[in-house]
Enzyme design. Structure first.
Site, PDB file in Angstrom:
ATOM      1  N   GLU A 144      11.005  53.289  12.778  1.00  0.00           N
ATOM      2  CA  GLU A 144      11.930  54.264  12.181  1.00  0.00           C
ATOM      3  C   GLU A 144      11.253  55.626  12.237  1.00  0.00           C
ATOM      4  O   GLU A 144      10.178  55.816  11.661  1.00  0.00           O
ATOM      5  CB  GLU A 144      12.270  53.832  10.754  1.00  0.00           C
ATOM      6  CG  GLU A 144      12.981  52.491  10.702  1.00  0.00           C
ATOM      7  CD  GLU A 144      14.212  52.441  11.594  1.00  0.00           C
ATOM      8  OE1 GLU A 144      15.156  53.197  11.347  1.00  0.00           O
ATOM      9  OE2 GLU A 144      14.228  51.649  12.564  1.00  0.00           O
TER      10      GLU A 144
ATOM     11  N   CYS B  81      12.838  62.671   6.151  1.00  0.00           N
ATOM     12  CA  CYS B  81      13.367  62.447   7.495  1.00  0.00           C
ATOM     13  C   CYS B  81      14.839  62.851   7.530  1.00  0.00           C
ATOM     14  O   CYS B  81      15.369  63.206   8.570  1.00  0.00           O
ATOM     15  CB  CYS B  81      13.200  60.998   7.893  1.00  0.00           C
ATOM     16  SG  CYS B  81      13.837  59.873   6.653  1.00  0.00           S
TER      17      CYS B  81
HETATM   18  P1  NAD Z   1       2.967  59.857  11.277  1.00  0.00           P
HETATM   19  O1  NAD Z   1       3.580  59.357  12.526  1.00  0.00           O
HETATM   20  O2  NAD Z   1       1.922  60.897  11.375  1.00  0.00           O
HETATM   21  O3  NAD Z   1       2.292  58.644  10.466  1.00  0.00           O
HETATM   22  C1  NAD Z   1       3.044  57.516  10.087  1.00  0.00           C
HETATM   23  C2  NAD Z   1       2.098  56.362   9.874  1.00  0.00           C
HETATM   24  O4  NAD Z   1       1.476  56.037  11.125  1.00  0.00           O
HETATM   25  C3  NAD Z   1       0.941  56.664   8.914  1.00  0.00           C
HETATM   26  O5  NAD Z   1       0.615  55.517   8.185  1.00  0.00           O
HETATM   27  C4  NAD Z   1      -0.172  57.013   9.861  1.00  0.00           C
HETATM   28  O6  NAD Z   1      -1.422  56.819   9.268  1.00  0.00           O
HETATM   29  C5  NAD Z   1       0.069  56.023  10.967  1.00  0.00           C
HETATM   30  N1  NAD Z   1      -0.538  56.314  12.257  1.00  0.00           N
HETATM   31  C6  NAD Z   1      -0.970  57.497  12.750  1.00  0.00           C
HETATM   32  N2  NAD Z   1      -1.452  57.336  13.999  1.00  0.00           N
HETATM   33  C7  NAD Z   1      -1.314  56.031  14.307  1.00  0.00           C
HETATM   34  C8  NAD Z   1      -1.599  55.249  15.459  1.00  0.00           C
HETATM   35  N3  NAD Z   1      -2.130  55.769  16.556  1.00  0.00           N
HETATM   36  N4  NAD Z   1      -1.306  53.938  15.427  1.00  0.00           N
HETATM   37  C9  NAD Z   1      -0.747  53.383  14.332  1.00  0.00           C
HETATM   38  N5  NAD Z   1      -0.444  54.072  13.215  1.00  0.00           N
HETATM   39  C10 NAD Z   1      -0.725  55.380  13.205  1.00  0.00           C
HETATM   40  O7  NAD Z   1       4.155  60.317  10.335  1.00  0.00           O
HETATM   41  P2  NAD Z   1       4.029  60.946   8.885  1.00  0.00           P
HETATM   42  O8  NAD Z   1       3.619  62.361   9.013  1.00  0.00           O
HETATM   43  O9  NAD Z   1       3.252  60.038   8.013  1.00  0.00           O
HETATM   44  O10 NAD Z   1       5.529  60.861   8.369  1.00  0.00           O
HETATM   45  C11 NAD Z   1       6.481  61.826   8.636  1.00  0.00           C
HETATM   46  C12 NAD Z   1       7.406  61.347   9.740  1.00  0.00           C
HETATM   47  O11 NAD Z   1       8.034  60.150   9.317  1.00  0.00           O
HETATM   48  C13 NAD Z   1       8.531  62.332  10.011  1.00  0.00           C
HETATM   49  O12 NAD Z   1       8.722  62.389  11.399  1.00  0.00           O
HETATM   50  C14 NAD Z   1       9.725  61.695   9.319  1.00  0.00           C
HETATM   51  O13 NAD Z   1      10.963  62.076   9.847  1.00  0.00           O
HETATM   52  C15 NAD Z   1       9.448  60.245   9.538  1.00  0.00           C
HETATM   53  N6  NAD Z   1      10.163  59.411   8.583  1.00  0.00           N
HETATM   54  C16 NAD Z   1      11.183  58.643   9.044  1.00  0.00           C
HETATM   55  C17 NAD Z   1      11.918  57.858   8.165  1.00  0.00           C
HETATM   56  C18 NAD Z   1      13.057  56.995   8.646  1.00  0.00           C
HETATM   57  O14 NAD Z   1      13.506  56.137   7.891  1.00  0.00           O
HETATM   58  N7  NAD Z   1      13.538  57.178   9.867  1.00  0.00           N
HETATM   59  C19 NAD Z   1      11.583  57.856   6.815  1.00  0.00           C
HETATM   60  C20 NAD Z   1      10.515  58.638   6.377  1.00  0.00           C
HETATM   61  C21 NAD Z   1       9.806  59.411   7.282  1.00  0.00           C
END
Ligand code: NAD
Length: 517
Positions: free
Chosen positions: A289, A323
């Site tokens: 997501e 998001c």
């Molecule tokens: P992010 O992609 O930076 O991190 C998300 C998660 O992935 C964190 O736990 C992070 O530590 C982990 N991560 C980072 N690098 C990784 C890798 N190489 N392999 C595996 N995991 C890794 O996102 P964020 O800044 O934490 O969150 C914000 C984003 O989330 C925004 O784009 C927002 O739109 C999205 N979001 C989407 C929804 C939805 O339901 N569609 C809901 C909430 C947030």
């Protein structure tokens, strides 16, 4: 089966306009303030583990304030966590569904008793004001209650047609051990929802929270313990993304990855999880997501006051770090200027300040995000007009002033890329058709909205507005578990629809058994 639980209802919110309520919540904030700065271990197979390495969590509103330190896991802990999860999954997965469902209802009760305490932690760790913090805890409770009830529907055998001389059954079984990777923005709600769903289905997981908000994950583990979850069903690995991210995704023991976060990380996981590793004898499933560039259309028939209220709430609630946040306001030319005036007038009244003081708009999550947002603002200034904000707020925390740009063109960076901060791009559309075309012109398709009084336009938007969650004549944030199942299309993700009736099915596989008599 008779539903053993009382009917599902979403968790109510407190009235933070009531001074007594505010006083009560402030007392909770003071109690949590006294617990800041502590160390939080990993939890593997029910054991608390420290490694000697730490990651620090700071309060975004007062950036030199330490919220706590979380142990940083390495390769040894990854190995131990998989072993613990594999061991625990065998017994957990064999339990009757109702047993696991009860564990979720119990967890909801534990969280409910500690609702304000948890919300107070969110004030410090994520800079959520009172309303946003409590809403996040309420959503976590809703996920537990809702998935407990949904699980009961998946316990029975599924329906198939009869066949003479044979008994045919179709039943569901858990996938095994998976990895849960939530974001920091709904630090307890998404962490809880993405964990308890696979868990109630009988899987065991390794939970890897965002390194920006690891302390809430430590609290979550304590609540699982209080609720009586067996050791090893959920294992907590906090630490650096560079150490944990790829390693957990790539591991041959990972059956599924339940991820919510940015499109960049989601795409990386999608690609890496597709590769079958040596010793891996199954295909990994990924539920991804991702982000949004959510647009709200306002046409010439709309109630402009209602539209302006909704725009401001959806754009600047939690500093635009949702998001679902409204980052594009698409105004039909006839009402464009009047609408902008109303939106700016309301946004001007928003108070920027610390979350502990319950400001309307607080600090963004950290310096990385702060620099990124200010970079988008600086570039937008070259072509668009900042009619509000457009700069950093006071020093001491990661404050960005609520910002509104007009004269943004549909192809501009600000109209296409997710900023994830308090920044709105206003786009001028010739008419409703053009507005719909603009709304559908990004790679994302998460949330969207329309303000209009015309039935035929509402019907067209229902059919043609390409988003997973469409809101008509209301704000485009704040989906409720079990009421507005949530998830997008296109580069917004795999449309898992969290909080919806199909969600748990993702973490189960179906087995058909035919016996001829
Ligand atoms: P992010 O992609 O930076 O991190 C998300 C998660 O992935 C964190 O736990 C992070 O530590 C982990 N991560 C980072 N690098 C990784 C890798 N190489 N392999 C595996 N995991 C890794 O996102 P964020 O800044 O934490 O969150 C914000 C984003 O989330 C925004 O784009 C927002 O739109 C999205 N979001 C989407 C929804 C939805 O339901 N569609 C809901 C909430 C947030």
């Amino acid at each position: 089966m008779i539903d053993p639980f009382e009917p599902y209802a979403t968790e109510p919110y407190s009235d933070f306009h009531d001074p007594h309520v505010v006083d009560g919540f402030r007392a909770e904030i003071e109690a949590v303030r006294g617990r800041l700065g502590q160390d939080w271990p990993l939890v593997i197979g029910g054991e608390q583990v420290v490694t000697g390495q730490w990651i620090a969590s700071h309060d975004p509103s007062v950036s030199d304030r330490l919220v706590g330190r979380a142990a940083a896991a390495g390769p040894d802990e990854i190995g131990r966590a998989f072993q613990a999860a594999q061991r625990a999954q065998v017994g957990w997965g064999a339990l009757p569904m109702v047993h696991r469902a009860r564990a979720l209802v119990k967890l909801a009760a534990v969280m409910r008793r500690r609702k304000w305490e948890l919300a107070a932690w969110e004030v410090f760790e994520a800079s959520k004001n009172y309303l946003e913090a409590e809403a996040d805890v309420a959503e976590a409770i809703d996920f537990c209650e809702y998935y407990a009830r949904q699980a009961m529907d998946l316990d029975d055998r599924l329906e198939t047609y009869p066949y003479p001389g044979e008994e045919n059954t179709l039943t569901l079984q858990p996938l095994g051990v998976g990895v849960v990777i939530p974001p920091w923005n709904f630090l307890l709600a998404i962490l809880t929802g993405t964990t308890v769903a696979p868990v109630v289905a009988g899987n065991a997981v390794i939970l890897k929270p965002s390194p920006k908000t690891p302390i809430i994950a430590g609290l979550f583990m304590r609540m699982l313990d209080e609720a009586g979850f067996p050791p090893g069903v959920v294992n907590l690995l906090t630490g650096e993304d560079a150490v944990l991210g790829d390693a957990l995704v790539d591991d041959a023991r990972t059956r599924f990855i339940n991820f919510t976060g940015s499109v960049a990380t989601g795409m990386r996981i999608h690609e890496r999880a597709a590769k079958v590793q040596p010793g891996q004898h199954f295909l990994k499933k990924t539920f991804l997501e991702m982000g949004g560039k959510d647009g709200m259309i306002v046409d010439e028939t709309a109630d402009l006051d209602a539209a302006a209220d909704a725009a401001v709430a959806a754009a600047f609630g939690f500093q635009g770090q949702k998001c679902s946040a409204m980052s594009r306001l698409i105004a039909v030319a006839e009402i464009h200027d009047a609408l902008v005036d109303k939106v700016v007038a309301r946004a001007e009244r928003l108070e920027l300040g610390a979350a502990e003081d319950n400001a309307d708009v607080c600090a963004v999550i950290d310096q990385v995000q702060y620099d990124k947002i200010l970079g988008y603002i600086a570039r937008a200034k070259e072509t668009a007009t900042a009619v509000l904000g457009g700069e950093a707020g006071p020093n001491g925390g990661w404050y960005v002033k609520p910002t509104i740009f007009t004269d943004v063109q549909p192809d501009d960076e600000l109209a296409q890329e997710e900023v994830f901060g308090p920044v709105v791009a206003v786009l001028r559309a010739r008419d409703f058709d053009h507005a719909l075309e603009i709304a559908n012109s990004t790679r994302y398709a998460l949330t969207g909205g329309l303000f209009t009084r015309l039935r035929d336009r509402i019907e067209r938007a229902r059919r043609e507005f390409r988003v997973g969650n469409l809101y008509i004549n209301r704000k485009i944030t704040g989906s409720l578990v079990g009421i507005q199942p949530f998830g997008g299309f296109d580069m917004s993700g795999t449309n898992a629809k969290a909080g919806g009736p199909d969600y748990l099915r993702l973490f189960l596989e179906a087995k058909t058994v035919t016996e001829r008599y």
